[in-house]
Design an enzyme around this catalytic site. Structure first.
Site, PDB file in Angstrom:
ATOM      1  N   GLU A  20      -8.342  16.581  -3.794  1.00  0.00           N
ATOM      2  CA  GLU A  20      -8.346  17.698  -4.730  1.00  0.00           C
ATOM      3  C   GLU A  20      -9.771  18.098  -5.053  1.00  0.00           C
ATOM      4  OE1 GLU A  20      -4.115  17.342  -6.990  1.00  0.00           O
ATOM      5  OE2 GLU A  20      -5.730  16.186  -7.875  1.00  0.00           O
ATOM      6  N   CYS A  39     -15.971  21.204  -8.797  1.00  0.00           N
ATOM      7  CA  CYS A  39     -15.922  19.745  -8.869  1.00  0.00           C
ATOM      8  C   CYS A  39     -15.392  19.239  -7.532  1.00  0.00           C
ATOM      9  CB  CYS A  39     -15.009  19.353 -10.033  1.00  0.00           C
ATOM     10  SG  CYS A  39     -14.838  17.578 -10.221  1.00  0.00           S
ATOM     11  N   CYS A  79     -10.058   6.265  -4.374  1.00  0.00           N
ATOM     12  CA  CYS A  79     -11.200   5.531  -4.915  1.00  0.00           C
ATOM     13  C   CYS A  79     -10.847   4.059  -5.051  1.00  0.00           C
ATOM     14  CB  CYS A  79     -11.622   6.085  -6.270  1.00  0.00           C
ATOM     15  SG  CYS A  79     -13.187   5.367  -6.856  1.00  0.00           S
ATOM     16  N   CYS A  89     -11.158   1.920 -11.863  1.00  0.00           N
ATOM     17  CA  CYS A  89     -11.415   2.058 -13.300  1.00  0.00           C
ATOM     18  C   CYS A  89     -10.064   2.273 -13.993  1.00  0.00           C
ATOM     19  CB  CYS A  89     -12.350   3.236 -13.576  1.00  0.00           C
ATOM     20  SG  CYS A  89     -13.973   3.066 -12.798  1.00  0.00           S
ATOM     21  N   CYS A  99      -8.725   5.947 -14.993  1.00  0.00           N
ATOM     22  CA  CYS A  99      -8.810   7.048 -14.021  1.00  0.00           C
ATOM     23  C   CYS A  99      -7.626   7.018 -13.065  1.00  0.00           C
ATOM     24  CB  CYS A  99     -10.115   6.936 -13.240  1.00  0.00           C
ATOM     25  SG  CYS A  99     -10.297   8.189 -11.969  1.00  0.00           S
ATOM     26  N   GLY A 123     -13.234   9.898  -5.851  1.00  0.00           N
ATOM     27  CA  GLY A 123     -14.115   9.014  -5.100  1.00  0.00           C
ATOM     28  C   GLY A 123     -15.431   8.707  -5.782  1.00  0.00           C
ATOM     29  N   GLU A 124     -16.136   7.766  -5.188  1.00  0.00           N
ATOM     30  CA  GLU A 124     -17.444   7.347  -5.692  1.00  0.00           C
ATOM     31  C   GLU A 124     -18.502   7.804  -4.679  1.00  0.00           C
ATOM     32  OE1 GLU A 124     -19.095   6.111  -8.313  1.00  0.00           O
ATOM     33  OE2 GLU A 124     -20.817   6.158  -6.972  1.00  0.00           O
ATOM     34  N   SER A 178     -22.315  12.132  -9.697  1.00  0.00           N
ATOM     35  CA  SER A 178     -21.927  11.214 -10.768  1.00  0.00           C
ATOM     36  C   SER A 178     -21.508   9.880 -10.157  1.00  0.00           C
ATOM     37  CB  SER A 178     -20.755  11.809 -11.563  1.00  0.00           C
ATOM     38  OG  SER A 178     -20.354  10.922 -12.589  1.00  0.00           O
ATOM     39  N   SER A 212     -21.739   7.018 -15.277  1.00  0.00           N
ATOM     40  CA  SER A 212     -20.604   6.753 -16.162  1.00  0.00           C
ATOM     41  C   SER A 212     -20.835   5.424 -16.868  1.00  0.00           C
ATOM     42  CB  SER A 212     -19.310   6.698 -15.341  1.00  0.00           C
ATOM     43  OG  SER A 212     -19.093   7.946 -14.714  1.00  0.00           O
ATOM     44  N   LEU A 213     -21.198   5.493 -18.128  1.00  0.00           N
ATOM     45  CA  LEU A 213     -21.541   4.281 -18.871  1.00  0.00           C
ATOM     46  C   LEU A 213     -20.306   3.728 -19.595  1.00  0.00           C
ATOM     47  CD1 LEU A 213     -24.219   2.828 -19.031  1.00  0.00           C
ATOM     48  CD2 LEU A 213     -24.648   3.937 -21.213  1.00  0.00           C
ATOM     49  N   ASN A 226      -8.889  11.628 -21.232  1.00  0.00           N
ATOM     50  CA  ASN A 226      -7.726  12.429 -20.833  1.00  0.00           C
ATOM     51  C   ASN A 226      -6.614  11.460 -20.471  1.00  0.00           C
ATOM     52  OD1 ASN A 226      -8.936  15.087 -20.972  1.00  0.00           O
ATOM     53  ND2 ASN A 226     -10.129  14.484 -19.183  1.00  0.00           N
ATOM     54  N   CYS A 236     -10.970  15.700 -16.054  1.00  0.00           N
ATOM     55  CA  CYS A 236     -11.623  14.469 -15.597  1.00  0.00           C
ATOM     56  C   CYS A 236     -10.630  13.328 -15.506  1.00  0.00           C
ATOM     57  CB  CYS A 236     -12.708  14.030 -16.576  1.00  0.00           C
ATOM     58  SG  CYS A 236     -14.001  15.214 -16.779  1.00  0.00           S
TER      59      CYS A 236
END
Ligand code: SAH
Length: 348
Positions: free
Chosen positions: A89, A102, A109, A113, A116, A158-159, A186, A209-210, A285, A330
């Site tokens: 996407e 985006c 991924c 996390c 997500c 993805g990363e 990111s 992303s902290l 979200n 997100c």
């Protein structure tokens, strides 16, 4: 053989048995990824016999738009199918005179996390540079806004720093028309990736992303923190060369009653206070497939958190939620088409 999936070196290797001269790789690369040629016959800089020979072996099959979902807020989420059937996407987020696209860097991924949805559905293959660039082209074509002022963010599926070579080559192509100052990568905090990025001669903006001010809570949200804990991550960022006028972005997910207390804002300010940086707060979200406790704080609490960071001298913004009604916000990207269970889950 899928040309859009190949890095430049892989393309050179694939072409080697068929071409007379090494510069044919560059010509084909330009035609496919810079000009967006859809037919062999458009590549008139290649000899006709060569085009015929290549056409027998290679298909030109860029990612295709399978469906689009338009949000009430005009955000548009695209489902794209790649040549091997994998789906991804990408999201178009208009905002007055500019728009943000985006982009995805992987078809899933592996980082898992907890907050997500992409991570919930698990790993997917790396995208090739052509597949990354083609997301921009497909959306531009569909929405008819080639001349718009664009921001590009690698914040889709993805990363990006786990697919560095393809991201680097995609950025090289994209930077011809969009300034690297308007492109942001990111990362969840892949330290060797940050160190590699630091060595690139020209770099996009970097967002990290902290999400939590200490290792215990960060590891609970992000398993990768056990591999690269805060100390290592912040160390790599301290060494990261920032061009003049640029800032790092620290993304901080706000989860109700988890990391949204005034003391958490203080701890966050202590962690990032020494950086030339801004903090982008992202209210969680929620999603039906995720832990039901993962919900955003009340708006007043978000505002209080932001104020507290500002009182401590930080630049802090709150990311506006866009496309939530079509699961384009997100952390909500899952490439629906990939797994029929996705539809069931959404319906429940
Ligand atoms: N892998 C990259 C890009 C991911 S998406 C990274 O981790 O940074 C971009 C941002 O959306 C990240 O900061 C990510 O943590 C955040 N995000 C993921 N899921 C979310 C959710 N459910 N609600 C709000 N933000 C989320």
């Amino acid at each position: 053989m899928d040309l859009f999936r190949l890095t430049r070196a892989e393309l050179a290797a694939a072409l080697a048995p068929h071409v007379d001269r090494p510069f044919r790789t560059a010509q084909l690369w330009e035609a496919l990824h810079a000009r967006g040629a859809a037919e062999w016959d458009e590549m008139t800089d290649l000899p006709k016999e060569l085009r015929a020979r290549l056409a027998e072996r290679f298909a030109i099959a860029p990612p295709a738009v399978v469906s689009r979902q338009l949000s009430r807020d005009t955000t548009c989420k695209y489902l794209l199918r790649l040549a091997d059937g994998a789906t991804i996407e990408a999201v178009d987020i208009p905002d007055r005179e500019r728009r943000t696209l985006c982009l995805s860097s992987q078809a899933g991924c592996a980082l898992a996390c907890t907050f997500c949805v992409t991570g919930y559905w698990g790993a997917g293959r790396d995208l090739g540079p052509g597949e990354i660039v083609a997301q921009v082209r497909a959306i531009q074509r569909d929405r008819g806004h080639a001349s718009d002022r664009l921001n590009l963010v690698f914040m889709g599926m993805g990363e990006p720093l786990l697919n560095l070579e393809a991201v680097r080559e995609a950025l090289e192509l994209l930077a011809r028309t969009v300034s690297l100052r308007r492109i942001t990568v990111s990362t969840a905090g892949v330290v060797p990736g940050i160190e590699a990025l630091a060595r690139w001669p020209r770099r996009p903006n970097l967002a990290v992303s902290l999400h939590a001010p200490d290792d215990a809570r960060r590891s609970a949200l992000m398993p990768l923190n056990r591999t690269w804990p805060l100390r290592d991550l912040l160390g790599a960022l301290r060494r990261y060369p920032l061009e003049s006028g640029r800032k790092l972005t620290f993304e901080y997910l706000l989860v109700k009653d988890f990391n949204d207390a005034p003391g958490d804002a203080d701890a966050l300010a202590r962690l990032v206070g020494g950086f030339r940086a801004k903090v982008n707060l992202i209210p969680m979200n929620p999603d039906p497939v995720l832990d039901a406790a993962l919900v955003p704080p009340e708006p007043a609490r978000v505002e209080a958190f932001q104020e507290r960071l500002r009182d401590r001298g930080l630049i802090a913004t709150v990311r506006r939620r866009r496309g939530g009604d079509v699961a384009a916000a997100c952390g909500q990207l899952r490439a629906f088409g990939r797994d029929p269970r996705g539809f069931r889950q959404r319906a429940s």
